[in-house]
Design an enzyme around this catalytic site. Structure first.
Site, PDB file in Angstrom:
ATOM      1  N   VAL A  24      77.643  -0.629 -35.612  1.00  0.00           N
ATOM      2  CA  VAL A  24      77.020  -0.225 -36.518  1.00  0.00           C
ATOM      3  C   VAL A  24      75.645   0.892 -36.636  1.00  0.00           C
ATOM      4  O   VAL A  24      75.098   0.058 -36.058  1.00  0.00           O
ATOM      5  CB  VAL A  24      76.719  -1.564 -37.438  1.00  0.00           C
ATOM      6  CG1 VAL A  24      76.036  -0.746 -38.227  1.00  0.00           C
ATOM      7  CG2 VAL A  24      77.838  -2.197 -36.879  1.00  0.00           C
ATOM      8  N   PHE A  32      78.144  -8.198 -29.133  1.00  0.00           N
ATOM      9  CA  PHE A  32      78.944  -7.938 -29.060  1.00  0.00           C
ATOM     10  C   PHE A  32      78.521  -6.753 -29.848  1.00  0.00           C
ATOM     11  O   PHE A  32      78.169  -6.504 -30.817  1.00  0.00           O
ATOM     12  CB  PHE A  32      80.943  -8.206 -29.446  1.00  0.00           C
ATOM     13  CG  PHE A  32      80.836  -9.413 -30.648  1.00  0.00           C
ATOM     14  CD1 PHE A  32      80.649  -8.801 -31.542  1.00  0.00           C
ATOM     15  CD2 PHE A  32      80.398 -10.328 -30.426  1.00  0.00           C
ATOM     16  CE1 PHE A  32      80.140  -9.525 -33.194  1.00  0.00           C
ATOM     17  CE2 PHE A  32      80.394 -11.949 -31.212  1.00  0.00           C
ATOM     18  CZ  PHE A  32      79.343 -11.251 -32.761  1.00  0.00           C
ATOM     19  N   SER A  85      70.737  -5.709 -35.068  1.00  0.00           N
ATOM     20  CA  SER A  85      69.759  -5.455 -34.342  1.00  0.00           C
ATOM     21  C   SER A  85      68.389  -5.428 -35.190  1.00  0.00           C
ATOM     22  O   SER A  85      67.368  -5.623 -34.638  1.00  0.00           O
ATOM     23  CB  SER A  85      69.860  -3.768 -34.433  1.00  0.00           C
ATOM     24  OG  SER A  85      70.115  -3.277 -35.690  1.00  0.00           O
ATOM     25  N   TYR A 123      71.331  -7.445 -42.984  1.00  0.00           N
ATOM     26  CA  TYR A 123      72.624  -7.892 -43.284  1.00  0.00           C
ATOM     27  C   TYR A 123      72.729  -8.571 -44.107  1.00  0.00           C
ATOM     28  O   TYR A 123      74.065  -8.946 -45.015  1.00  0.00           O
ATOM     29  CB  TYR A 123      73.387  -8.299 -41.904  1.00  0.00           C
ATOM     30  CG  TYR A 123      73.896  -6.780 -41.300  1.00  0.00           C
ATOM     31  CD1 TYR A 123      74.884  -6.067 -41.429  1.00  0.00           C
ATOM     32  CD2 TYR A 123      72.823  -7.074 -39.837  1.00  0.00           C
ATOM     33  CE1 TYR A 123      75.145  -5.057 -40.133  1.00  0.00           C
ATOM     34  CE2 TYR A 123      73.406  -5.783 -38.989  1.00  0.00           C
ATOM     35  CZ  TYR A 123      74.010  -4.465 -38.958  1.00  0.00           C
ATOM     36  OH  TYR A 123      74.518  -3.683 -38.238  1.00  0.00           O
ATOM     37  N   ARG A 148      70.546   6.996 -47.318  1.00  0.00           N
ATOM     38  CA  ARG A 148      71.196   7.890 -48.085  1.00  0.00           C
ATOM     39  C   ARG A 148      73.103   6.738 -48.448  1.00  0.00           C
ATOM     40  O   ARG A 148      74.031   7.400 -49.249  1.00  0.00           O
ATOM     41  CB  ARG A 148      71.857  10.026 -47.516  1.00  0.00           C
ATOM     42  CG  ARG A 148      71.564  10.006 -47.373  1.00  0.00           C
ATOM     43  CD  ARG A 148      71.914  11.078 -46.275  1.00  0.00           C
ATOM     44  NE  ARG A 148      72.737  12.180 -47.315  1.00  0.00           N
ATOM     45  CZ  ARG A 148      73.551  12.749 -47.689  1.00  0.00           C
ATOM     46  NH1 ARG A 148      73.345  14.181 -46.290  1.00  0.00           N
ATOM     47  NH2 ARG A 148      74.720  13.370 -48.262  1.00  0.00           N
TER      48      ARG A 148
END
Length: 407
Positions: free
Chosen positions: A84, A407, A120, A125, A93
């Site tokens: 991601v 992952f 990260s 999230y 944006r």
């Protein structure tokens, strides 16, 4: 002149190399050719989304089709979210929000019950409904540390072998252990290849050896050595990637082997927060343990996800769920579960016992975060006294969730 609106869509196979380049650029990395090749083999174009500014690919995210072990229920399909990223010159944006929304709606349509990822940055999230479901522990144990007198290291010999010799045994033993360890992933040939990939430039920069393979009849250890030649004596460190034993004795034998390697000072390992190594040591303070966030989980469809796992105690609870990103989850649900038996989830008009958001539901799904913790943190509201304690007991698992591979 205002910027053109971004468009999000799934990618074609021909666009995957450009996608990988964009993601590596987002993480400020220069990918090695072998890393790019491994990622291309692993990714599924129809489960990979790209964000476009006109014809330019400026961000993306992918879902890997994996199987993750759930509490008391073995492996089940999971959408493992990976790669991601948004190009540095196209941030702020709304590209990330568009990508997350496209993923979640795609997962709902394709039948994915839940998703998981490594973050990260921890604050990214939660706004998309992912909850912190498990932690990672980083152990540092000094060379030669003694074990408790009760620890049996077995009679099985530990041998160092090359990768080709070790792989068949590792495949076999991992397939035996993974279905019983919450958060572990089943591994395909391609995922093993990515897991054991080596970047020559990074190894040289960090002064690390290639992976070494120590095998036992009932276990294995994958490790490398970080070299540190000092003026008086070597100060090398053993960095264990994975230590697996199908028995406690084999696990202890492999730790003992790593702790006794000459020319080293420390064994460092990434493991579950409830890893037995602390209790194996004669001096429990003879290690340094740091804990960080691990798996983040997102419930895609409540009525399909919650019945997948087993529950440790009977439970009959009504949940009032808020979920702006996946509106099909919003509302009031009744979860009825038997201890180690089947569970059902149905919509209801009954009064709620607990009120929570999608983020909190994802956090408790694997049993690593308790309902009681989140009530105390004012993240879950207990509307019926005693319901939080009952839910905490039911959602608890035999092991703290942990995923050995990022992952």
């Amino acid at each position: 002149m205002s910027a053109s609106p971004l468009v999000t869509r799934t990618l074609t196979a021909e666009e995957i190399p450009a996608f990988i380049g964009t993601v590596f650029r987002a993480f400020l990395e220069d990918p090695a050719p072998e890393s790019v090749a491994a990622e291309i083999e692993l990714l599924e174009p129809n489960r990979t989304h790209g964000a476009f500014d006109g014809d330019e690919l400026v961000g993306g995210a992918t879902m890997l089709s994996k199987h993750m072990t759930l509490p008391g229920a073995g492996p089940h399909p999971v959408a493992a979210i990976s790669c991601v990223g948004v190009a540095p010159d196209h941030r702020r944006r709304g590209a990330m929000s568009r990508l997350m929304r496209a993923q979640l709606h795609s997962q709902h349509g394709s039948g994915d019950a839940f998703a998981a990822l490594y973050a990260s940055e921890g604050d990214i999230y939660g706004r998309f409904g992912y909850g912190l479901a498990g932690h990672r522990a980083f152990f540092a144990v000094p060379r030669g540390a003694e074990f408790q007198s009760t620890v049996d290291v077995s009679d099985g010999r530990v041998r160092e072998v090359d990768k080709e010799t070790a792989l068949p045994l590792m495949h076999h033993l991992h397939s035996k252990v993974a279905p019983a360890r919450t958060g572990w992933l089943a591994r395909t040939k391609a995922s093993w290849q990515v897991y054991l990939a080596e970047n020559e430039a990074e190894l040289r920069a960090e002064d690390l050896t290639k992976w070494r393979y120590a095998i036992h009849p009932e276990g294995y250890a994958i490790y490398q050595v970080k070299r540190n030649w000092q003026s008086r004596k070597p100060g090398h460190e053993v960095h264990a990637k994975e230590i697996l034993g199908t028995t406690p004795q084999a696990y202890a034998a492999l730790w003992r082997y790593l702790l006794d390697i000459d020319l080293t000072t420390t064994v460092r390992a990434d493991a579950a927060v409830d890893d037995p190594i602390i209790h194996m040591l004669k001096d429990a303070t003879d290690n340094s343990r740091q804990v960080s966030d691990g798996l983040w989980v997102r419930i895609i469809d409540i009525d399909r996800a919650l019945p997948l796992r087993a529950y440790s105690a009977p439970l009959d609870v009504v949940l009032a769920v808020e979920d702006d990103f996946c509106p099909w989850n919003a509302g009031t649900w009744r979860l009825v579960a038997e201890a180690d038996g089947p569970a059902t989830v149905t919509r209801t008009d009954a009064e709620a016992d607990l009120a929570l958001g999608a983020r909190e539901l994802g956090a408790v799904f694997l049993g690593g975060t308790t309902v009681g913790e989140l009530v105390s943190a004012q993240r879950i509201r207990e509307l019926t006294p005693g319901s939080a304690q009952a839910a905490s007991r039911a959602f608890a698992g035999d092991h703290q969730p942990h995923c050995p591979e990022v992952f």
